[in-house]
Design a protein around this motif. Structure first.
Motif, mmCIF file in Angstrom:
data_model
loop_
_atom_site.group_PDB
_atom_site.id
_atom_site.type_symbol
_atom_site.label_atom_id
_atom_site.label_comp_id
_atom_site.label_asym_id
_atom_site.label_seq_id
_atom_site.Cartn_x
_atom_site.Cartn_y
_atom_site.Cartn_z
ATOM 1 N N GLN A 136 31.490 -77.715 26.528
ATOM 2 C CA GLN A 136 32.297 -76.865 26.185
ATOM 3 C C GLN A 136 33.140 -77.591 24.994
ATOM 4 O O GLN A 136 34.293 -77.000 24.560
ATOM 5 C CB GLN A 136 33.055 -76.030 27.213
ATOM 6 C CG GLN A 136 32.229 -75.329 27.916
ATOM 7 C CD GLN A 136 32.902 -74.471 28.895
ATOM 8 O OE1 GLN A 136 34.243 -74.808 29.028
ATOM 9 N NE2 GLN A 136 32.488 -73.711 29.792
ATOM 10 N N GLN A 166 33.233 -75.777 22.040
ATOM 11 C CA GLN A 166 34.359 -74.454 21.631
ATOM 12 C C GLN A 166 35.664 -75.138 21.423
ATOM 13 O O GLN A 166 36.247 -74.350 20.826
ATOM 14 C CB GLN A 166 34.336 -73.856 23.273
ATOM 15 C CG GLN A 166 35.126 -72.580 23.062
ATOM 16 C CD GLN A 166 34.604 -71.570 22.063
ATOM 17 O OE1 GLN A 166 33.665 -71.255 21.896
ATOM 18 N NE2 GLN A 166 35.513 -70.922 21.577
ATOM 19 N N MET A 167 36.033 -76.211 21.993
ATOM 20 C CA MET A 167 37.543 -76.773 21.868
ATOM 21 C C MET A 167 37.404 -77.176 20.101
ATOM 22 O O MET A 167 38.532 -77.004 19.620
ATOM 23 C CB MET A 167 37.599 -78.037 22.696
ATOM 24 C CG MET A 167 37.670 -77.618 24.042
ATOM 25 S SD MET A 167 37.784 -78.960 25.031
ATOM 26 C CE MET A 167 39.390 -79.726 24.648
ATOM 27 N N GLU A 213 35.766 -75.609 17.650
ATOM 28 C CA GLU A 213 35.798 -74.561 16.863
ATOM 29 C C GLU A 213 37.254 -73.977 17.126
ATOM 30 O O GLU A 213 37.799 -73.516 15.988
ATOM 31 C CB GLU A 213 34.706 -73.767 17.519
ATOM 32 C CG GLU A 213 33.326 -74.048 17.042
ATOM 33 C CD GLU A 213 32.033 -73.149 17.663
ATOM 34 O OE1 GLU A 213 32.502 -72.143 18.183
ATOM 35 O OE2 GLU A 213 31.178 -73.204 17.282
ATOM 36 N N ASP A 214 37.826 -74.113 18.329
ATOM 37 C CA ASP A 214 39.281 -73.617 18.361
ATOM 38 C C ASP A 214 40.278 -74.253 17.469
ATOM 39 O O ASP A 214 40.925 -73.666 16.821
ATOM 40 C CB ASP A 214 39.614 -73.540 19.920
ATOM 41 C CG ASP A 214 38.845 -72.648 20.679
ATOM 42 O OD1 ASP A 214 38.159 -71.555 20.051
ATOM 43 O OD2 ASP A 214 38.921 -72.843 21.984
ATOM 44 N N TYR A 215 39.913 -75.688 17.560
ATOM 45 C CA TYR A 215 40.946 -76.593 16.694
ATOM 46 C C TYR A 215 40.818 -76.428 15.199
ATOM 47 O O TYR A 215 41.895 -76.090 14.624
ATOM 48 C CB TYR A 215 40.418 -77.976 17.142
ATOM 49 C CG TYR A 215 41.481 -78.796 16.205
ATOM 50 C CD1 TYR A 215 42.845 -79.280 16.562
ATOM 51 C CD2 TYR A 215 41.042 -79.694 15.077
ATOM 52 C CE1 TYR A 215 43.487 -79.973 15.772
ATOM 53 C CE2 TYR A 215 41.602 -80.154 14.302
ATOM 54 C CZ TYR A 215 42.840 -80.591 14.548
ATOM 55 O OH TYR A 215 43.531 -81.332 14.097
ATOM 56 N N TYR A 231 39.773 -73.251 13.816
ATOM 57 C CA TYR A 231 40.075 -72.063 13.470
ATOM 58 C C TYR A 231 41.663 -72.040 13.441
ATOM 59 O O TYR A 231 42.229 -71.511 12.552
ATOM 60 C CB TYR A 231 39.822 -70.999 14.857
ATOM 61 C CG TYR A 231 40.436 -69.584 14.821
ATOM 62 C CD1 TYR A 231 39.978 -68.819 13.854
ATOM 63 C CD2 TYR A 231 41.507 -69.247 15.536
ATOM 64 C CE1 TYR A 231 40.626 -67.440 13.564
ATOM 65 C CE2 TYR A 231 42.017 -68.042 15.526
ATOM 66 C CZ TYR A 231 41.696 -67.202 14.459
ATOM 67 O OH TYR A 231 42.096 -65.928 14.354
ATOM 68 N N ILE A 232 42.328 -72.771 14.358
ATOM 69 C CA ILE A 232 43.647 -73.002 14.621
ATOM 70 C C ILE A 232 44.120 -73.452 12.991
ATOM 71 O O ILE A 232 45.103 -73.145 12.522
ATOM 72 C CB ILE A 232 44.310 -73.884 15.617
ATOM 73 C CG1 ILE A 232 43.865 -73.171 16.773
ATOM 74 C CG2 ILE A 232 45.955 -74.060 15.467
ATOM 75 C CD1 ILE A 232 44.206 -73.820 18.217
ATOM 76 N N THR A 267 43.999 -71.105 10.292
ATOM 77 C CA THR A 267 44.974 -70.161 10.323
ATOM 78 C C THR A 267 46.380 -70.854 10.010
ATOM 79 O O THR A 267 47.278 -69.831 9.095
ATOM 80 C CB THR A 267 45.202 -69.622 12.076
ATOM 81 O OG1 THR A 267 43.848 -69.125 12.486
ATOM 82 C CG2 THR A 267 46.233 -68.784 12.256
ATOM 83 N N TYR A 306 42.240 -84.341 22.841
ATOM 84 C CA TYR A 306 40.797 -84.056 22.511
ATOM 85 C C TYR A 306 39.947 -85.122 22.596
ATOM 86 O O TYR A 306 38.842 -85.259 23.213
ATOM 87 C CB TYR A 306 40.707 -82.884 21.521
ATOM 88 C CG TYR A 306 39.126 -82.628 21.066
ATOM 89 C CD1 TYR A 306 38.375 -81.921 21.908
ATOM 90 C CD2 TYR A 306 38.815 -83.328 19.863
ATOM 91 C CE1 TYR A 306 36.995 -81.854 21.380
ATOM 92 C CE2 TYR A 306 37.403 -83.393 19.183
ATOM 93 C CZ TYR A 306 36.555 -82.478 20.072
ATOM 94 O OH TYR A 306 35.332 -82.427 19.561
#
Length: 927
Positions: free
Chosen positions: A51, A54-55, A57-59, A61-62, A65, A766
């Motif tokens: 996972q 996913q972490m 991709e989240d980073y 995306y943030i 943003t 991370y």
């Protein structure tokens, strides 16, 4: 797992990640993983299983943003600027309503200031005009002084010219006066030389006669003595023999005389040949020196042309580009009042290339000259030149003249001819300073350019020269005056040529021709030296032969005389011989006396000759000295003539400048009178508007703009005066909108700053978490492989996102590490189980599902793998392990924790599966 209804099961399964290989690993996915050649795919498999993907991709995306939020902040700031401007406009409009009366008062005050500001500006203009007039009067005085100085220099130049001319005339008159005397003395010297030579010939003749008489006397005495002693009468045979020998000797002397004449002619021929060869040798030697000098000059010029091919400025000297760079640097540093202009040849361009040599012959050294505005700039330029021109070498000329932006108006004094241009019209000169300098120094407006020599002579000498024309130049560079003609020494242009390649080619050919000519001349000189040496050798031999012949002739003559003097007849009367001897002695006395008289006469004539020669040499030396004095005076006369012309042009230049300046000064005075009248009118108008004078600091143009702007504001306020509440409402709304948006932008900035700090910390965490998972995975993988006596290695490259797995089935280091694709099916399945178990150890999931994990294993690997899985399942009872396999599970130990579900074998003849819809009741019963 036991469940008691659908409502309990659905939420739980919603948390189950079916696509995660750690939760569910199918046989197909395992095969793809093991057979994959791409190490990046293995890395992605690891990232997805743990996972970490996913972490990541989240980073990402943030961060995206955050960037979008920054763009929104920038847009908000732009919008905020616009709102602030609108708010200020509304505020200004709001305040303008309250200050309408104040604006009217200010308008009246501005009108008063405007009236006196106009007066102030006119007074400033008057002061400026007065200052200009004062400066102009000072300049007029300076021009008067310069005119007087120029007149003094002109008078000095004319006096110098007249003095030199008088000296030349005096020398010429003295030379002409001494010419007849010189001719008379030369004739007298010639006559004296001739008389002296005649006297010397007479003296030598008498001396020879005296010597012959003396010798005869000696022989007579000798014969007398011999006769007295001789008594023998039997000498007849000897006499005959002597006569025979005398005849033979005379014949021999005649033959020797013939040989002497022949040898003498040969000597004269060889002497003439040697003299001729020596003259030819000297001429060839002089010609060789001239050719070498020309070759050296052409080689220097060729080098300069080749250098100027890349840099045109090098035509004017090898140091010119560096000197110009130094001038630019000094000008940037502020050392010059105005940047010097030069070299002048680089600032002019020919309209007709055929005039190049003529214009170079006309301008000469001015093509390399520089122009300075004043003497201070000249001193700075002299200092710069010292860096590039060593002492003793010639430097470019520096012309000092005040720089002007406009060229002189020379129409009233320029030469004109309908067919031939002047030097000024034949040139394209963009810089007025260059044109004015050439006009001042060379008078190029008065010099015509006529290509043909004969036509130039006809125009300048056969008829009256054109108006204002002083001289002309031909295409060959010859200079033509009204009464003189000077040929040019140059054959081609050096500075103004355009076709450099053609000039280089011509010069190279000329250099080669000169070298070949030098070789030919040296060969000719060598041949002449050989001829001279050979002829001198022949001459020496002939002279030796001539001397030998002379000696033989004298010897034979002496023998004849001796034989003739021998007494042939002993019976000769001795008394007769004695009488003859006595007569001979009396002759000797007479000849001796005559010889002394001739010697005295010869000495007297010699003294007269020496006196005449001294007088002639003295007068000749005096004439030569006068000629030597006249040559430099002629050069000085030409220079003085040029100086007089230059001073006359300078005087005309200052006269034109003075006339032009006086016209400008009178114009300024008239303008002053008009401005004084205008000042009186404006002052009277200002006192009517405002009786007391106001101190005004602003200009009239600024006050006029302020008055117009204030009037527009007052008119706008009058137009909107009835809607005051609406203006107040709009101002409040604009202010609230601005403050609200400003607060939001500030909040977003703080949020972005905090987010950047948090994300920086989270990214470091991370990376640390990823390193921990990687290390744990490696340790578990090595541990699991060791249970089968395998060795393995996992290499993670997080920078390039690659994962390399290698397995060594064997003992210790006896086998090499192999890629997993090189293993057998069972070994690959066992390695896969070890890798999956490693991932299970580091990943969190409520389910562990393996599909056909032991298909390719042998019994040993299958047993070891099952033991490892069961051991891990026993240690993790809070998770459920689901294993799908076609193999028999009967060997597993019985335990309440293990549940085996065996599917029935399919029917071999069945073509469709016996599926049917399931009712709700049946579904509940099955549950």
């Amino acid at each position: 797992m036991e469940t008691h209804g659908k409502s309990e099961t659905l939420p739980f399964f919603c948390l189950f990640q079916v696509d995660n290989p750690v939760s569910v690993l199918t046989q197909e996915m395992s095969k793809q993983f093991l057979q994959s050649k791409n190490e990046g795919d293995k890395y992605k498999f690891f990232m997805k299983a743990t996972q970490l993907e996913q972490m990541k991709e989240d980073y990402s995306y943030i961060m995206e943003t955050k960037e979008r939020t920054k763009e929104q902040i920038n847009q908000g700031e732009e919008r905020l600027t616009e709102l602030k401007r609108q708010c200020l406009e509304k505020e200004e409009r709001f305040q303008s309503i309250a200050g309408l009366s104040t604006m009217k008062t200010n308008l009246e005050y501005l009108k008063h200031e405007m009236a006196w500001a106009v007066v102030n500006e006119i007074e400033k203009q008057l002061n400026a005009i007065r200052d200009n007039i004062k400066i102009g009067e000072d300049r007029a005085a300076r021009l008067d002084r310069k005119m007087e100085e120029q007149q003094v220099r002109l008078n000095e130049a004319e006096n110098k010219y007249k003095d030199i001319q008088d000296k030349l005339e005096k020398i010429s008159q003295e030379t002409n006066a001494r010419a007849p005397e010189c001719m008379a003395l030369k004739a007298d010297v010639t006559a004296k030389k001739r008389a002296y030579n005649e006297a010397e010939v007479l003296y030598n003749r008498s001396l020879n006669e005296y010597k012959a008489l003396k010798k005869d006397d000696e022989q007579l005495c000798k014969r007398i003595e011999e006769l007295k002693k001789s008594t023998d009468q039997s000498l007849e045979p000897e006499r005959l023999e002597r006569q025979k020998k005398i005849s033979w000797l005379k014949e021999r002397i005649k033959a020797l005389h013939d040989q002497e004449n022949s040898v003498n002619q040969e000597i004269e021929q060889f002497q003439q040949a040697i003299e001729k060869d020596k003259e030819e040798y000297a001429r060839i030697k002089r010609e060789e020196l001239d050719v070498k000098h020309t070759l050296n000059y052409n080689q220097i010029q060729l080098k300069e042309l080749k250098d100027s091919k890349t840099d045109r400025l090098k035509r004017f000297g090898p140091h010119v580009p560096a000197l110009l760079e130094a001038i630019d640097d000094a000008y940037r540093r502020g050392h010059f009042t105005y940047k010097p202009v030069g070299p002048l040849g680089a600032c002019i361009h020919l309209r007709d290339p055929e005039h190049a040599l003529a214009i170079e012959s006309c301008l000469k050294g001015l093509l390399q000259a520089y122009c300075c505005h004043n003497h201070a700039d000249e001193r700075v330029l002299q200092t710069l030149m010292k860096r590039f021109y060593s002492p003793g070498t010639s430097r470019p000329q520096i012309l000092v003249s005040e720089f002007r932006n406009e060229m002189y108006d020379v129409r009233h004094r320029a030469a004109y001819h309908p067919e031939f241009p002047t030097v000024l019209t034949a040139l394209e000169i963009d810089n007025a300073v260059v044109a004015n300098s050439l006009i001042d120094m060379r008078g190029i407006e008065t010099v015509l350019l006529i290509k043909n020599n004969s036509v130039a002579r006809a125009v300048m000498q056969s008829q009256k020269p054109p108006k204002n024309c002083r001289e002309a130049f031909t295409a060959d560079g010859d200079q033509v005056f009204a009464g003189r003609y000077y040929s040019s020494e140059n054959t081609r242009p050096k500075f103004l040529t355009r076709d450099v390649d053609s000039e280089i080619s011509d010069l190279e050919n000329e250099v080669e021709n000169k070298k070949a000519q030098i070789v030919n001349l040296q060969q000719h000189l060598s041949a002449l030296e050989k001829d001279i040496k050979r002829n001198e050798e022949f001459l020496r031999r002939c002279q030796l032969h001539y001397k030998e012949l002379k000696m033989k002739i004298r010897k034979n003559t002496s023998e004849i005389r001796e034989l003739e003097n021998i007494e042939e007849h002993q019976s000769v009367d001795i008394a007769t011989l004695e009488d003859e001897a006595q007569e001979n002695k009396s002759k000797m006395k007479m000849v001796e006396k005559n010889m002394e008289q001739q010697k005295e006469n010869m000495e007297y004539l010699k003294s007269l000759k020496i006196v005449a020669e001294n007088k002639y040499e003295a007068i000749k030396l005096k004439i030569n000295q006068l000629s030597e004095l006249a040559d430099p005076l002629k050069d000085e006369l030409n220079l003085a003539d040029s100086e007089v012309d230059n001073q006359k042009r300078g005087k005309r230049h200052y006269e034109d400048k003075q006339k032009e300046h006086l016209d400008t000064l009178n114009k300024k005075k008239r303008e002053l009178d008009m401005k004084e009248k205008e000042l009186e009118e404006k002052t009277s108008q200002a006192r009517q508007i405002c009786p007391e004078r106001i101190e005004v600091k602003k200009s009239a143009s600024i006050l006029d703009k302020e008055i117009n702007r204030l009037r527009q504001k007052i008119q706008a306020e009058h137009a909107s005066h009835g809607d005051r509440e609406e203006i107040m409402r709009q101002y409040q709304e604009a202010r609230e909108t601005y403050l609200d948006l400003d607060n939001k932008v500030r909040t977003l900035r703080r949020f972005i700053k905090l987010l950047e700090e948090i994300m920086t910390h989270r990214y470091k965490t991370y990376q640390q978490f990823r390193r921990c998972l990687t290390l744990r995975c490696k340790l578990y993988f090595d541990n699991l492989l060791s249970q089968r006596a395998y060795c393995g290695k996992m290499n993670f490259d997080h920078k390039n996102e690659t994962l390399t797995i290698s397995v060594q089935p064997g003992e210790g280091n006896k086998a090499a590490f192999n890629d997993m694709r090189a293993l057998s099916g069972g070994e690959r399945s066992f390695s896969t189980v070890c890798f999956i178990l490693s991932l299970w150890s580091i990943a969190e999931s409520p389910f562990r599902c393996l599909d056909e994990f032991d298909v390719y294993m042998d019994m040993v690997n299958r047993r070891i793998a099952m033991d490892m899985i069961l051991k891990m399942a026993d240690s993790q009872r809070f998770r459920q392990f689901i294993l799908l396999t076609p193999q028999s599970m009967s060997s597993l130990p019985s335990s309440k924790l293990i549940r085996i579900l065996r599917m029935s074998d399919p029917e071999r003849g069945q073509t469709t599966l016996p599926f049917r819809p399931v009712t709700q009741g049946e579904e509940d019963d099955q549950s």
